[in-house]
Design an enzyme around this catalytic site. Structure first.
Site, PDB file in Angstrom:
ATOM      1  CB  THR A 153      -0.936   0.029   1.227  1.00 52.97           C
ATOM      2  OG1 THR A 153      -1.855  -1.068   1.135  1.00 52.97           O
ATOM      3  CG2 THR A 153      -1.731   1.325   1.277  1.00 52.97           C
ATOM      4  CG  PHE A 168       0.234   4.671   3.741  1.00 53.58           C
ATOM      5  CD1 PHE A 168      -0.906   4.882   4.516  1.00 53.58           C
ATOM      6  CD2 PHE A 168       0.662   3.367   3.536  1.00 53.58           C
ATOM      7  CE1 PHE A 168      -1.595   3.818   5.080  1.00 53.58           C
ATOM      8  CE2 PHE A 168      -0.024   2.301   4.097  1.00 53.58           C
ATOM      9  CZ  PHE A 168      -1.154   2.532   4.866  1.00 53.58           C
TER      10      PHE A 168
END
Length: 378
Positions: free
Chosen positions: A283, A285
């Protein structure tokens, strides 16, 4: 005989192509003179009325439907190229657009507060500690938008939010929030994601009937979860919130999809580990600030723009990147609230706001777009 005719036709085409190239270069020289005039008078490069009149005039010279359409497309591109030449000349004469950003040597990382969405043990919490250090002053809020508001209103120096996952794709709602709030992307960090199925210490797989987690975590683990047809899947605002819920409610039939770290934090047992089907799950960010700065050496620019709702609008916007040899890294579209079937576009491009090519491209997009916002350089 046919081969000789083909060679003759090709020779004629070569002559015409050389003539077209010569005429094109002469036209660009005239456009350069137009740019010099606009530099001294302050007139805008893009004149939609003049362009429309010109396209109608040259199209009328063609003699068939096919050549009329082709003439329109050809001259549309020629005029687009002309504008990009003029934008570059204006920038070279100090008339580049004001980016509104300040370059800094480094981002401030000491004595700062960082907000993240969720609770302790969430992936957002882990990403914040990964970027700012294990001793950073981090605190959690309930929603993604709350984290942005903390920064916008000055209670936090930064917030950290997920924007994209390598298997589930974009976190679309956060793109919408970037437009809604007056914050800027100043950095990013990537966090490997490995989901576990967490239950109470006394639970077994046979006990589970309900699984809680964030929608993206459920999606990333869907192959495993869907193989258990009798399990009900329920979304929560965060993976760690799901783990906390299971720990607090002490229902043996409940489980959460969250990180092993969240399981340790809330006293849960990993009933299964690494249940996400993409084992290279990462992921991305973004770190947001209310101050529009960019670190020296930054190599990614994020923008958001809306084009006119007509054919070729997006092509013309992106053509400014192509003309300036800028590599586009990502494009995402989102519906514009209140305007059915109209979209705004989010683009990541390789480069820095200090680069002449980026400045020229953004100048061109700003002149032709309905709106343009620079989201950050990092």
């Amino acid at each position: 005989m046919k081969e000789l005719n083909l060679q003759n036709i090709r020779q004629q085409l070569d002559v015409m192509d050389a003539q077209l190239t010569e005429l094109f270069e002469k036209r660009m020289e005239l456009c350069r003179e137009v740019a010099e005039y606009k530099i001294h008078t302050g007139k805008p490069v893009y004149d939609s009325t003049r362009e429309k009149q010109k396209l109608e005039a040259v199209t009328a010279l063609a003699h068939s439907d096919f050549t009329r359409k082709g003439t329109y497309e050809l001259f549309s591109q020629i005029m687009t190229i002309s504008r990009r030449l003029q934008y570059g000349l204006l920038a070279a004469h100090g008339q580049a657009m004001d980016m509104g950003f300040t370059m800094v040597e480094d981002l401030k990382r000491e004595n700062v507060r960082i907000a993240y969405q969720g609770v302790e043990g969430s992936y957002g919490h882990g990403a914040a500690l990964q970027y700012f250090g294990r001793e950073a002053d981090v605190y959690h809020v309930k929603t993604m938008e709350d984290a942005m508001v903390e920064v916008e209103e000055g209670r936090a120096d930064y917030c950290i939010l997920p924007i994209e996952n390598s298997s589930a794709g974009a976190v679309s709602d956060n793109y919408d929030l970037l437009v809604k709030h007056d914050v800027y992307i100043v950095a990013e960090t990537e966090l490997p994601v490995s989901h576990a199925l967490l239950g109470l210490p006394e639970a077994s797989l046979e006990d589970i009937r309900t699984v809680y987690s964030h929608p993206q975590a459920l999606m990333q683990s869907s192959r495993y979860l869907n193989s258990h047809r009798d399990w009900k899947q329920i979304s929560t605002v965060n993976t760690a919130v799901a783990a906390k819920k299971v720990a607090e409610e002490k229902n043996i039939s409940q489980a959460a999809v969250a990180s092993p770290a969240a399981g340790e934090l809330y006293g849960l047992k990993a009933l299964e580990t690494s249940i996400n089907h993409n084992k290279n799950n990462v992921t991305r960010f973004i770190i947001l600030s209310r101050i529009p700065v960019y670190k020296k050496g930054s190599s990614k620019v994020s923008i958001c723009f809306e084009g006119a709702h007509r054919s070729g609008s997006l092509y013309n916007m992106l053509g400014n990147l192509i003309y300036n040899d800028i590599n586009m890294l990502m494009i995402e579209s989102r519906p514009i609230p209140g305007r059915s079937w109209e979209y705004r576009f989010f683009v990541d491009a390789q480069g820095s706001l200090s680069d002449a090519a980026i400045q020229n491209a953004l100048k061109g997009i700003s002149e032709e777009a309905v709106s343009l916002r620079i989201l950050g350089n990092y």
